[in-house]
Design a protein around this motif. Structure first.
Motif, mmCIF file in Angstrom:
data_model
loop_
_atom_site.group_PDB
_atom_site.id
_atom_site.type_symbol
_atom_site.label_atom_id
_atom_site.label_comp_id
_atom_site.label_asym_id
_atom_site.label_seq_id
_atom_site.Cartn_x
_atom_site.Cartn_y
_atom_site.Cartn_z
ATOM 1 N N LEU A 35 -4.427 -13.290 -6.458
ATOM 2 C CA LEU A 35 -5.386 -14.388 -6.391
ATOM 3 C C LEU A 35 -4.728 -15.700 -6.800
ATOM 4 O O LEU A 35 -3.860 -15.737 -7.674
ATOM 5 N N GLU A 36 -5.161 -16.755 -6.162
ATOM 6 C CA GLU A 36 -4.709 -18.094 -6.548
ATOM 7 C C GLU A 36 -5.325 -18.424 -7.909
ATOM 8 O O GLU A 36 -6.412 -17.929 -8.234
ATOM 9 N N PRO A 37 -4.698 -19.282 -8.704
ATOM 10 C CA PRO A 37 -5.276 -19.640 -10.003
ATOM 11 C C PRO A 37 -6.702 -20.172 -9.888
ATOM 12 O O PRO A 37 -7.532 -19.895 -10.745
ATOM 13 N N SER A 38 -7.011 -20.911 -8.813
ATOM 14 C CA SER A 38 -8.369 -21.446 -8.664
ATOM 15 C C SER A 38 -9.394 -20.338 -8.423
ATOM 16 O O SER A 38 -10.575 -20.488 -8.720
ATOM 17 N N ASP A 39 -8.956 -19.171 -7.888
ATOM 18 C CA ASP A 39 -9.869 -18.057 -7.654
ATOM 19 C C ASP A 39 -10.211 -17.299 -8.927
ATOM 20 O O ASP A 39 -11.138 -16.508 -8.952
ATOM 21 N N ARG A 40 -9.451 -17.517 -9.996
ATOM 22 C CA ARG A 40 -9.697 -16.828 -11.263
ATOM 23 C C ARG A 40 -10.477 -17.693 -12.243
ATOM 24 O O ARG A 40 -10.785 -17.251 -13.333
ATOM 25 N N GLN A 41 -10.798 -18.917 -11.854
ATOM 26 C CA GLN A 41 -11.504 -19.836 -12.742
ATOM 27 C C GLN A 41 -12.948 -19.378 -12.938
ATOM 28 O O GLN A 41 -13.592 -18.943 -12.001
ATOM 29 N N PRO A 42 -13.460 -19.485 -14.159
ATOM 30 C CA PRO A 42 -14.856 -19.121 -14.407
ATOM 31 C C PRO A 42 -15.802 -20.018 -13.606
ATOM 32 O O PRO A 42 -15.429 -21.109 -13.166
ATOM 33 N N CYS A 43 -16.999 -19.566 -13.444
ATOM 34 C CA CYS A 43 -18.032 -20.317 -12.727
ATOM 35 C C CYS A 43 -18.248 -21.668 -13.410
ATOM 36 O O CYS A 43 -18.353 -21.754 -14.633
ATOM 37 N N THR A 44 -18.311 -22.721 -12.616
ATOM 38 C CA THR A 44 -18.528 -24.058 -13.165
ATOM 39 C C THR A 44 -20.008 -24.427 -13.192
ATOM 40 O O THR A 44 -20.384 -25.369 -13.877
ATOM 41 N N VAL A 45 -20.844 -23.687 -12.486
ATOM 42 C CA VAL A 45 -22.281 -23.981 -12.440
ATOM 43 C C VAL A 45 -23.008 -23.300 -13.600
ATOM 44 O O VAL A 45 -23.817 -23.915 -14.290
ATOM 45 N N HIS A 46 -22.748 -22.008 -13.808
ATOM 46 C CA HIS A 46 -23.384 -21.236 -14.890
ATOM 47 C C HIS A 46 -22.306 -20.516 -15.700
ATOM 48 O O HIS A 46 -22.238 -19.290 -15.718
ATOM 49 N N PRO A 47 -21.442 -21.271 -16.388
ATOM 50 C CA PRO A 47 -20.320 -20.628 -17.094
ATOM 51 C C PRO A 47 -20.762 -19.715 -18.238
ATOM 52 O O PRO A 47 -20.017 -18.826 -18.629
ATOM 53 N N ASP A 48 -21.988 -19.901 -18.750
ATOM 54 C CA ASP A 48 -22.450 -19.089 -19.871
ATOM 55 C C ASP A 48 -22.933 -17.702 -19.462
ATOM 56 O O ASP A 48 -23.043 -16.813 -20.299
ATOM 57 N N ASN A 76 -33.460 -1.947 -14.187
ATOM 58 C CA ASN A 76 -32.333 -2.858 -14.346
ATOM 59 C C ASN A 76 -32.832 -4.282 -14.394
ATOM 60 O O ASN A 76 -33.932 -4.583 -13.939
ATOM 61 N N ALA A 77 -32.006 -5.143 -14.965
ATOM 62 C CA ALA A 77 -32.322 -6.572 -15.031
ATOM 63 C C ALA A 77 -31.014 -7.355 -15.068
ATOM 64 O O ALA A 77 -30.023 -6.907 -15.650
ATOM 65 N N HIS A 78 -31.020 -8.517 -14.420
ATOM 66 C CA HIS A 78 -29.866 -9.413 -14.450
ATOM 67 C C HIS A 78 -30.295 -10.802 -14.002
ATOM 68 O O HIS A 78 -31.328 -10.967 -13.360
ATOM 69 N N LEU A 79 -29.492 -11.784 -14.377
ATOM 70 C CA LEU A 79 -29.736 -13.158 -13.953
ATOM 71 C C LEU A 79 -29.113 -13.364 -12.584
ATOM 72 O O LEU A 79 -28.062 -12.809 -12.290
ATOM 73 N N LEU A 80 -29.762 -14.184 -11.753
ATOM 74 C CA LEU A 80 -29.161 -14.549 -10.481
ATOM 75 C C LEU A 80 -29.656 -15.911 -10.024
ATOM 76 O O LEU A 80 -30.738 -16.359 -10.386
ATOM 77 N N ASP A 81 -28.809 -16.557 -9.267
ATOM 78 C CA ASP A 81 -29.087 -17.867 -8.692
ATOM 79 C C ASP A 81 -28.443 -17.834 -7.315
ATOM 80 O O ASP A 81 -27.222 -17.884 -7.189
ATOM 81 N N LEU A 82 -29.258 -17.696 -6.291
ATOM 82 C CA LEU A 82 -28.733 -17.541 -4.938
ATOM 83 C C LEU A 82 -28.666 -18.875 -4.218
ATOM 84 O O LEU A 82 -29.677 -19.537 -4.029
ATOM 85 N N SER A 83 -27.475 -19.277 -3.867
ATOM 86 C CA SER A 83 -27.211 -20.482 -3.070
ATOM 87 C C SER A 83 -27.950 -21.713 -3.554
ATOM 88 O O SER A 83 -28.584 -22.420 -2.785
ATOM 89 N N GLY A 84 -27.895 -21.957 -4.840
ATOM 90 C CA GLY A 84 -28.451 -23.189 -5.375
ATOM 91 C C GLY A 84 -29.944 -23.179 -5.615
ATOM 92 O O GLY A 84 -30.544 -24.212 -5.896
ATOM 93 N N SER A 85 -30.589 -22.031 -5.513
ATOM 94 C CA SER A 85 -32.012 -21.963 -5.849
ATOM 95 C C SER A 85 -32.135 -22.036 -7.366
ATOM 96 O O SER A 85 -31.148 -22.136 -8.074
ATOM 97 N N LYS A 86 -33.352 -21.969 -7.863
ATOM 98 C CA LYS A 86 -33.528 -21.945 -9.313
ATOM 99 C C LYS A 86 -33.129 -20.568 -9.830
ATOM 100 O O LYS A 86 -33.441 -19.558 -9.208
ATOM 101 N N PRO A 87 -32.451 -20.497 -10.967
ATOM 102 C CA PRO A 87 -32.085 -19.191 -11.526
ATOM 103 C C PRO A 87 -33.341 -18.364 -11.823
ATOM 104 O O PRO A 87 -34.368 -18.906 -12.248
ATOM 105 N N ILE A 88 -33.235 -17.065 -11.575
ATOM 106 C CA ILE A 88 -34.326 -16.134 -11.844
ATOM 107 C C ILE A 88 -33.750 -14.889 -12.498
ATOM 108 O O ILE A 88 -32.538 -14.728 -12.603
ATOM 109 N N ILE A 89 -34.647 -14.018 -12.891
ATOM 110 C CA ILE A 89 -34.250 -12.726 -13.435
ATOM 111 C C ILE A 89 -34.620 -11.681 -12.390
ATOM 112 O O ILE A 89 -35.762 -11.623 -11.938
#
Length: 164
Positions: A35-48, A76-89
């Motif tokens: 992987l290129e270094p840019s492909d290993r970077q953490p998410c910049t939108v929801h880094p937490d 099961n439960a998890h956070l998700l944000d699909l293509s810029g929508s509002k984050p949901i569970i």
């Protein structure tokens, strides 16, 4: 890169070009080292909470699960944000807002308390069970199942209660 689909009607002249396209196509997913270094970077939108790395549009959090004794997933439960929508569970197969998730969490706490109560009852019942063969209730002739309480007999065939 696009890959040309072949059919029985294509001429043999198309095959060398297709072979070159297939040779250029990756056969295995990339490894961490490739992987290129840019492909290993953490998410910049929801880094937490987003577990995706590199450039991506859909964001997924860690999947939390409860499994049954047989290993199958019960919940099961998890956070998700699909293509810029509002984050949901994502709760099982439903999209859940934060407010709805809090209501469900309260219900699940109540459920967990009830589950513990059932476990307590099983333990108490098991400790009071007489050893040997359990006593059988005698059913009237022609009835395959009945329940007996003091002073009455209730049968599956006749659900009314009759005095003895």
């Amino acid at each position: 890169m696009s890959i040309i689909a072949t059919t029985a009607t294509e001429s043999d002249e198309d095959f060398p070009a297709r072979a070159l396209q297939l040779a250029d196509a990756p056969s295995m997913p990339p490894t961490e080292a490739s992987l290129e270094p840019s492909d290993r970077q953490p998410c910049t939108v929801h880094p937490d909470w987003c577990t995706e790395t590199g450039n991506h549009y859909d964001h997924f959090g860690t999947l939390h699960t409860v499994k049954g004794n047989d290993g199958r997933e019960l919940l099961n439960a998890h956070l998700l944000d699909l293509s810029g929508s509002k984050p949901i569970i994502g709760l099982a197969d439903t999209d859940t807002t934060a407010a709805e998730a809090r209501v469900k969490a309260t219900e699940l706490r109540r459920f967990a308390d009830e589950l513990e109560t059932l476990a307590d009852k099983v333990e108490v019942s098991a400790s009071h069970e007489p050893s040997g063969t359990p006593q059988m209730t005698a059913c009237p002739a022609g009835v395959s199942f009945c329940e007996e309480t003091p002073g009455t007999t209730r049968t599956r065939a006749n659900t009314s209660t009759t005095a003895r």
